[in-house]
Write an enzyme that holds these catalytic residues in place. Structure first.
Site, PDB file in Angstrom:
ATOM      1  CE1 TYR A  90      -3.101  34.639   9.208  1.00  0.00           C
ATOM      2  CE2 TYR A  90      -3.302  34.444   6.827  1.00  0.00           C
ATOM      3  CZ  TYR A  90      -2.524  34.489   7.961  1.00  0.00           C
ATOM      4  OH  TYR A  90      -1.149  34.371   7.875  1.00  0.00           O
TER       5      TYR A  90
ATOM      6  CD  GLU B 267       4.519  37.681  19.286  1.00  0.00           C
ATOM      7  OE1 GLU B 267       5.044  37.323  20.372  1.00  0.00           O
ATOM      8  OE2 GLU B 267       4.925  37.297  18.176  1.00  0.00           O
TER       9      GLU B 267
ATOM     10  NE  ARG C  57       3.312  31.541   7.751  1.00  0.00           N
ATOM     11  CZ  ARG C  57       3.088  32.586   6.955  1.00  0.00           C
ATOM     12  NH1 ARG C  57       3.027  33.787   7.449  1.00  0.00           N
ATOM     13  NH2 ARG C  57       2.902  32.424   5.663  1.00  0.00           N
TER      14      ARG C  57
ATOM     15  CB  ALA D  71       4.944  39.372   6.989  1.00  0.00           C
TER      16      ALA D  71
ATOM     17  CG  HIS E  36       7.551  35.737  10.937  1.00  0.00           C
ATOM     18  ND1 HIS E  36       7.186  35.154  12.129  1.00  0.00           N
ATOM     19  CD2 HIS E  36       6.392  35.839  10.214  1.00  0.00           C
ATOM     20  CE1 HIS E  36       5.885  34.890  12.116  1.00  0.00           C
ATOM     21  NE2 HIS E  36       5.376  35.301  10.970  1.00  0.00           N
TER      22      HIS E  36
ATOM     23  CG  ASN F  13      -1.096  40.164  14.043  1.00  0.00           C
ATOM     24  OD1 ASN F  13       0.033  39.841  13.632  1.00  0.00           O
ATOM     25  ND2 ASN F  13      -2.193  39.517  13.689  1.00  0.00           N
TER      26      ASN F  13
ATOM     27  N   PRO G  91       1.043  44.426   8.055  1.00  0.00           N
ATOM     28  CG  PRO G  91       2.977  43.662   7.020  1.00  0.00           C
ATOM     29  CD  PRO G  91       2.507  44.355   8.242  1.00  0.00           C
ATOM     30  CG  ASN G  92      -0.714  41.428   3.475  1.00  0.00           C
ATOM     31  OD1 ASN G  92      -1.073  42.060   2.478  1.00  0.00           O
ATOM     32  ND2 ASN G  92       0.527  41.001   3.626  1.00  0.00           N
TER      33      ASN G  92
ATOM     34  CG  ASP H  40      16.026  47.653  18.329  1.00  0.00           C
ATOM     35  OD1 ASP H  40      16.141  46.744  19.166  1.00  0.00           O
ATOM     36  OD2 ASP H  40      16.864  47.867  17.434  1.00  0.00           O
TER      37      ASP H  40
ATOM     38  NE  ARG I   2      -2.952  37.597   4.983  1.00  0.00           N
ATOM     39  CZ  ARG I   2      -2.161  37.792   6.016  1.00  0.00           C
ATOM     40  NH1 ARG I   2      -2.599  38.421   7.081  1.00  0.00           N
ATOM     41  NH2 ARG I   2      -0.924  37.374   5.971  1.00  0.00           N
TER      42      ARG I   2
ATOM     43  NE  ARG J 163       0.280  29.706   8.955  1.00  0.00           N
ATOM     44  CZ  ARG J 163       0.006  30.912   8.442  1.00  0.00           C
ATOM     45  NH1 ARG J 163      -0.342  31.909   9.252  1.00  0.00           N
ATOM     46  NH2 ARG J 163       0.052  31.110   7.141  1.00  0.00           N
TER      47      ARG J 163
ATOM     48  CG  HIS K 294       1.023  35.915  15.786  1.00  0.00           C
ATOM     49  ND1 HIS K 294       1.462  36.784  14.820  1.00  0.00           N
ATOM     50  CD2 HIS K 294       1.955  35.917  16.772  1.00  0.00           C
ATOM     51  CE1 HIS K 294       2.636  37.275  15.191  1.00  0.00           C
ATOM     52  NE2 HIS K 294       2.956  36.766  16.373  1.00  0.00           N
ATOM     53  CB  ILE K 295      -5.388  35.860  13.276  1.00  0.00           C
ATOM     54  CG1 ILE K 295      -5.663  37.340  13.595  1.00  0.00           C
ATOM     55  CG2 ILE K 295      -6.665  35.139  12.836  1.00  0.00           C
ATOM     56  CD1 ILE K 295      -5.874  38.217  12.383  1.00  0.00           C
ATOM     57  CB  SER K 296      -2.778  31.643  11.930  1.00  0.00           C
ATOM     58  OG  SER K 296      -1.485  32.241  11.862  1.00  0.00           O
TER      59      SER K 296
HETATM   60  C1  DQA Z   1      -0.078  36.498  11.423  1.00  0.00           C
HETATM   61  C2  DQA Z   1       0.907  35.356  11.156  1.00  0.00           C
HETATM   62  C3  DQA Z   1       2.063  35.830  10.283  1.00  0.00           C
HETATM   63  O1  DQA Z   1       2.963  34.773  10.041  1.00  0.00           O
HETATM   64  C4  DQA Z   1       1.544  36.328   8.953  1.00  0.00           C
HETATM   65  O2  DQA Z   1       2.597  36.839   8.171  1.00  0.00           O
HETATM   66  C5  DQA Z   1       0.443  37.310   9.094  1.00  0.00           C
HETATM   67  C6  DQA Z   1      -0.551  37.136  10.144  1.00  0.00           C
HETATM   68  C7  DQA Z   1      -1.318  36.033  12.210  1.00  0.00           C
HETATM   69  O3  DQA Z   1      -2.042  36.897  12.686  1.00  0.00           O
HETATM   70  O4  DQA Z   1      -1.584  34.826  12.296  1.00  0.00           O
HETATM   71  O5  DQA Z   1       0.307  38.225   8.274  1.00  0.00           O
HETATM   72  O6  DQA Z   1       0.587  37.468  12.233  1.00  0.00           O
END
Ligand code: DQA
Length: 155
Positions: A22, A107, A120, A86, A89, A83, A9-10, A96, A17, A116, A109-111
């Site tokens: 990000y 896995e 997270r 959200a 978490h 990725n 998502p997002n 599964d 965003r 954080r 994560h951009i950030s």
């Molecule tokens: C994220 C980090 C997550 O905590 C957050 O909810 C995201 C992006 C990242 O790519 O840094 O949507 O996965």
């Protein structure tokens, strides 16, 4: 070698965003960068008589769609870059699904989620992944692809 890149998502809102977290690159930029990396690895592999690398992308704002995408990857893909955003978490269902298909998964994560909010720093999916890349911006997807190709190659 077929790799599925799944974004949660997002991630489609990249560029708009929270750019201070990000960055200003878009989801399109993310896909183009990853495709370019796949081409670069493919050229190198070709000269060494190894497999070409093909990447496909899915982005979804829905947990169930991500679970279905992972299930459909079974016997179709050699590796997954994910990725879950959200859902990282919260989602035991995504954990599964990764365990169910047994496909090598990285896995991303951009950030830098480790620096954080405390919540997270919890990743439900990490235990099913061969590696985690975080805090490298969209370049983290290039890094994840290198790790994946390296590990699949070893099989
Ligand atoms: C994220 C980090 C997550 O905590 C957050 O909810 C995201 C992006 C990242 O790519 O840094 O949507 O996965």
């Amino acid at each position: 070698m077929k790799i599925l890149v799944i974004n949660g998502p997002n991630i489609n809102m990249l560029g708009v965003r929270e750019p201070e977290i990000y960055g200003s690159d878009t989801y399109e930029d993310l896909m183009e960068l990853t495709r370019a990396k796949a081409r670069e690895i493919s050229e190198k592999n070709y000269s060494e008589g190894r497999d070409m690398v093909k990447v496909n992308f899915i982005q979804s704002n829905h947990e169930g769609e991500i679970v279905t995408a992972i299930q459909k990857a079974y016997c179709m893909y050699d590796g997954i870059i994910i990725n879950p955003a959200a859902y990282t978490h919260t989602s035991i269902a995504i954990l599964d699904a990764i365990k169910a298909v047994g496909i090598p998964t990285v896995e991303v994560h951009i950030s830098d989620v480790s620096a954080r909010e405390e919540w997270r720093q919890i990743s439900y999916i990490r235990e099913a992944c061969i590696a985690t890349v975080m805090g490298e911006g969209i370049q983290g997807y290039e890094h994840a692809l290198e790790i994946l190709v390296e590990n699949i190659g070893k099989k």
